[in-house]
Each structure stands twice: as C-alpha cells, then as structure tokens.
Design a protein around this motif. Structure first.
Motif, PDB file in Angstrom:
ATOM      1  N   ALA A  14       0.824  -1.211   0.000  1.00  0.00           N
ATOM      2  CA  ALA A  14       0.000   0.000   0.000  1.00  0.00           C
ATOM      3  C   ALA A  14       0.859   1.263   0.000  1.00  0.00           C
ATOM      4  N   GLN A  15       2.177   1.073   0.102  1.00  0.00           N
ATOM      5  CA  GLN A  15       3.110   2.190   0.208  1.00  0.00           C
ATOM      6  C   GLN A  15       2.659   3.136   1.320  1.00  0.00           C
ATOM      7  N   SER A  16       2.315   2.511   2.427  1.00  0.00           N
ATOM      8  CA  SER A  16       1.798   3.229   3.580  1.00  0.00           C
ATOM      9  C   SER A  16       2.927   3.863   4.374  1.00  0.00           C
ATOM     10  N   ASN A  17       2.614   4.995   4.987  1.00  0.00           N
ATOM     11  CA  ASN A  17       3.608   5.715   5.779  1.00  0.00           C
ATOM     12  C   ASN A  17       3.821   5.123   7.158  1.00  0.00           C
ATOM     13  N   SER A  18       2.860   4.330   7.637  1.00  0.00           N
ATOM     14  CA  SER A  18       2.997   3.824   8.997  1.00  0.00           C
ATOM     15  C   SER A  18       2.370   2.452   9.146  1.00  0.00           C
ATOM     16  N   ARG A  19       2.848   1.762  10.143  1.00  0.00           N
ATOM     17  CA  ARG A  19       2.284   0.458  10.485  1.00  0.00           C
ATOM     18  C   ARG A  19       0.831   0.615  10.933  1.00  0.00           C
ATOM     19  N   ALA A  20       0.547   1.664  11.694  1.00  0.00           N
ATOM     20  CA  ALA A  20      -0.819   1.909  12.175  1.00  0.00           C
ATOM     21  C   ALA A  20      -1.779   2.075  10.997  1.00  0.00           C
ATOM     22  N   GLU A  21      -1.349   2.763   9.961  1.00  0.00           N
ATOM     23  CA  GLU A  21      -2.190   2.933   8.775  1.00  0.00           C
ATOM     24  C   GLU A  21      -2.453   1.584   8.107  1.00  0.00           C
ATOM     25  N   ALA A  25      -6.058  -0.165   7.573  1.00  0.00           N
ATOM     26  CA  ALA A  25      -6.463  -0.613   6.240  1.00  0.00           C
ATOM     27  C   ALA A  25      -6.887  -2.077   6.276  1.00  0.00           C
ATOM     28  N   THR A  26      -6.126  -2.885   6.981  1.00  0.00           N
ATOM     29  CA  THR A  26      -6.437  -4.313   7.085  1.00  0.00           C
ATOM     30  C   THR A  26      -7.756  -4.518   7.814  1.00  0.00           C
ATOM     31  N   ARG A  27      -7.938  -3.850   8.946  1.00  0.00           N
ATOM     32  CA  ARG A  27      -9.183  -3.973   9.712  1.00  0.00           C
ATOM     33  C   ARG A  27     -10.381  -3.552   8.879  1.00  0.00           C
ATOM     34  N   ALA A  28     -10.300  -2.384   8.248  1.00  0.00           N
ATOM     35  CA  ALA A  28     -11.423  -1.855   7.470  1.00  0.00           C
ATOM     36  C   ALA A  28     -11.775  -2.785   6.307  1.00  0.00           C
ATOM     37  N   THR A  29     -10.763  -3.275   5.622  1.00  0.00           N
ATOM     38  CA  THR A  29     -11.003  -4.160   4.482  1.00  0.00           C
ATOM     39  C   THR A  29     -11.616  -5.482   4.930  1.00  0.00           C
ATOM     40  N   LEU A  30     -11.063  -6.089   5.975  1.00  0.00           N
ATOM     41  CA  LEU A  30     -11.604  -7.365   6.451  1.00  0.00           C
ATOM     42  C   LEU A  30     -13.026  -7.209   6.971  1.00  0.00           C
ATOM     43  N   ASP A  82     -11.691   6.041   7.481  1.00  0.00           N
ATOM     44  CA  ASP A  82     -11.705   7.499   7.533  1.00  0.00           C
ATOM     45  C   ASP A  82     -10.648   8.112   6.616  1.00  0.00           C
ATOM     46  N   ILE A  83     -10.675   7.640   5.360  1.00  0.00           N
ATOM     47  CA  ILE A  83      -9.758   8.141   4.328  1.00  0.00           C
ATOM     48  C   ILE A  83     -10.547   8.352   3.035  1.00  0.00           C
ATOM     49  N   ASP A  84      -9.885   8.947   2.048  1.00  0.00           N
ATOM     50  CA  ASP A  84     -10.556   9.167   0.766  1.00  0.00           C
ATOM     51  C   ASP A  84     -10.650   7.849  -0.009  1.00  0.00           C
ATOM     52  N   PRO A  85     -11.648   7.720  -0.890  1.00  0.00           N
ATOM     53  CA  PRO A  85     -11.856   6.484  -1.638  1.00  0.00           C
ATOM     54  C   PRO A  85     -10.674   6.072  -2.525  1.00  0.00           C
ATOM     55  N   THR A  87      -7.456   6.453  -1.968  1.00  0.00           N
ATOM     56  CA  THR A  87      -6.482   5.782  -1.095  1.00  0.00           C
ATOM     57  C   THR A  87      -7.025   4.441  -0.631  1.00  0.00           C
ATOM     58  N   ALA A  88      -8.317   4.371  -0.366  1.00  0.00           N
ATOM     59  CA  ALA A  88      -8.931   3.113   0.068  1.00  0.00           C
ATOM     60  C   ALA A  88      -8.756   2.024  -0.984  1.00  0.00           C
ATOM     61  N   VAL A  89      -8.875   2.357  -2.259  1.00  0.00           N
ATOM     62  CA  VAL A  89      -8.680   1.365  -3.322  1.00  0.00           C
ATOM     63  C   VAL A  89      -7.286   0.767  -3.222  1.00  0.00           C
ATOM     64  N   THR A  90      -6.280   1.608  -3.040  1.00  0.00           N
ATOM     65  CA  THR A  90      -4.903   1.134  -2.912  1.00  0.00           C
ATOM     66  C   THR A  90      -4.769   0.211  -1.703  1.00  0.00           C
ATOM     67  N   HIS A  91      -5.380   0.579  -0.601  1.00  0.00           N
ATOM     68  CA  HIS A  91      -5.308  -0.234   0.610  1.00  0.00           C
ATOM     69  C   HIS A  91      -6.020  -1.575   0.427  1.00  0.00           C
ATOM     70  N   VAL A  92      -7.201  -1.550  -0.175  1.00  0.00           N
ATOM     71  CA  VAL A  92      -7.953  -2.787  -0.393  1.00  0.00           C
ATOM     72  C   VAL A  92      -7.166  -3.723  -1.304  1.00  0.00           C
ATOM     73  N   ARG A  93      -6.602  -3.207  -2.371  1.00  0.00           N
ATOM     74  CA  ARG A  93      -5.784  -4.036  -3.267  1.00  0.00           C
ATOM     75  C   ARG A  93      -4.637  -4.697  -2.507  1.00  0.00           C
ATOM     76  N   ALA A  94      -3.997  -3.935  -1.636  1.00  0.00           N
ATOM     77  CA  ALA A  94      -2.883  -4.469  -0.856  1.00  0.00           C
ATOM     78  C   ALA A  94      -3.359  -5.599   0.055  1.00  0.00           C
ATOM     79  N   VAL A  95      -4.467  -5.386   0.735  1.00  0.00           N
ATOM     80  CA  VAL A  95      -4.980  -6.421   1.645  1.00  0.00           C
ATOM     81  C   VAL A  95      -5.393  -7.661   0.849  1.00  0.00           C
ATOM     82  N   PHE A  96      -6.066  -7.486  -0.284  1.00  0.00           N
ATOM     83  CA  PHE A  96      -6.461  -8.627  -1.107  1.00  0.00           C
ATOM     84  C   PHE A  96      -5.225  -9.409  -1.564  1.00  0.00           C
ATOM     85  N   ALA A  97      -4.170  -8.709  -1.968  1.00  0.00           N
ATOM     86  CA  ALA A  97      -2.946  -9.378  -2.421  1.00  0.00           C
ATOM     87  C   ALA A  97      -2.298 -10.184  -1.302  1.00  0.00           C
ATOM     88  N   VAL A  98      -2.263  -9.608  -0.111  1.00  0.00           N
ATOM     89  CA  VAL A  98      -1.669 -10.329   1.024  1.00  0.00           C
ATOM     90  C   VAL A  98      -2.562 -11.507   1.416  1.00  0.00           C
TER      91      VAL A  98
END
Length: 133
Positions: A14-21, A25-30, A82-85, A87-98
């Motif tokens: 997700a090229q995320s800036n932090s582990r917390a992010e 992302a993982t929690r929201a996607t799951l 609580d992010i823009d859509p 960025t959410a797409v990028t996060h969801v793709r990352a979680v799906f890949a993992v």
C-alpha cells in the motif's frame, strides 16, 4: 502467515507511511469483506488468518452476505478507515494481495467467487476456476 508479516506486507504494497495505517487498512477491508461474503465463508477465511485478524471477520452463524457493488465496497472501507476512496482502493488491493498469499489457493478461489466481475480490479490474479454467471 504471522500477524506482523501480514501487516508488513500490507504496509509495503500500500506504500503506507505507517504500520498503524496498514493495520487500519487491514481492519477496514476485512470488516467490509465480512459484510460482503457472509458468515460461513468469512469464518472459513478467518480460520486461516493470524489470531489478531480473525475478529475482524468473525460473524454470527447464519449472517448472510450482502450484495453490493465495487463502489459501495470502497465507500464502506474508506468510511471505516476514515480516508478518501482513492487511497482506500490502494489499501484494499494491498490487503487482497496479502490475503491471496496468506490462505490456501482453494480458500482464496472460494473467497474470490463471492465477488462479481466489477471487483476484478481489486484482485491481482484471475481466479483459477470461474463460476459461470
């Protein structure tokens, strides 16, 4: 796959800036996946994930899947995170890949079949066996 490895991979993809992010992302996607696929499949998927992630997919027996399109999936996920859509797409793709690497190929294929063709942009690879529509 261990929890720390899962989150590290999400953060990297997700090229995320932090582990917390990455954790958010993982929690929201799951949690959104749980709403989309229903209890039986969510519980089976959860069984193959680290303990720390299982609660995000945990459902009451018999909760049925909700049918909603890709835009609604992204909207729900971005709202939970609580992010823009975009960025959410990028996060969801990352979680799906993992997820694809964290569970057995059979389980991932079963998971994938719960999503209509409009979701394909979230999956990094095509399913090994497609169910005719």
């Amino acid at each position: 796959m261990e929890y720390n490895e899962f989150i590290t991979h999400v953060q990297s993809l997700a090229q995320s800036n932090s582990r917390a992010e990455a954790e958010r992302a993982t929690r929201a996607t799951l949690e959104t996946i749980k709403e989309r696929i229903g209890s039986d499949e969510a519980n089976e998927l959860a069984a193959q994930l680290p303990d720390e992630l299982r609660n995000y997919l945990a459902t009451n027996q018999g909760e049925s899947e909700q049918s909603f399109n890709l835009q609604e999936f992204i909207a729900r996920t971005s709202q939970k995170e609580d992010i823009d859509p975009v960025t959410a797409v990028t996060h969801v793709r990352a979680v799906f890949a993992v997820l694809e690497n964290a569970v057995t190929p059979e389980k991932f294929t079963a998971f994938h079949t719960h999503f209509s063709h409009d979701y394909e942009e979230l999956f990094t690879t095509a399913p090994t066996s497609e169910v005719p529509s």
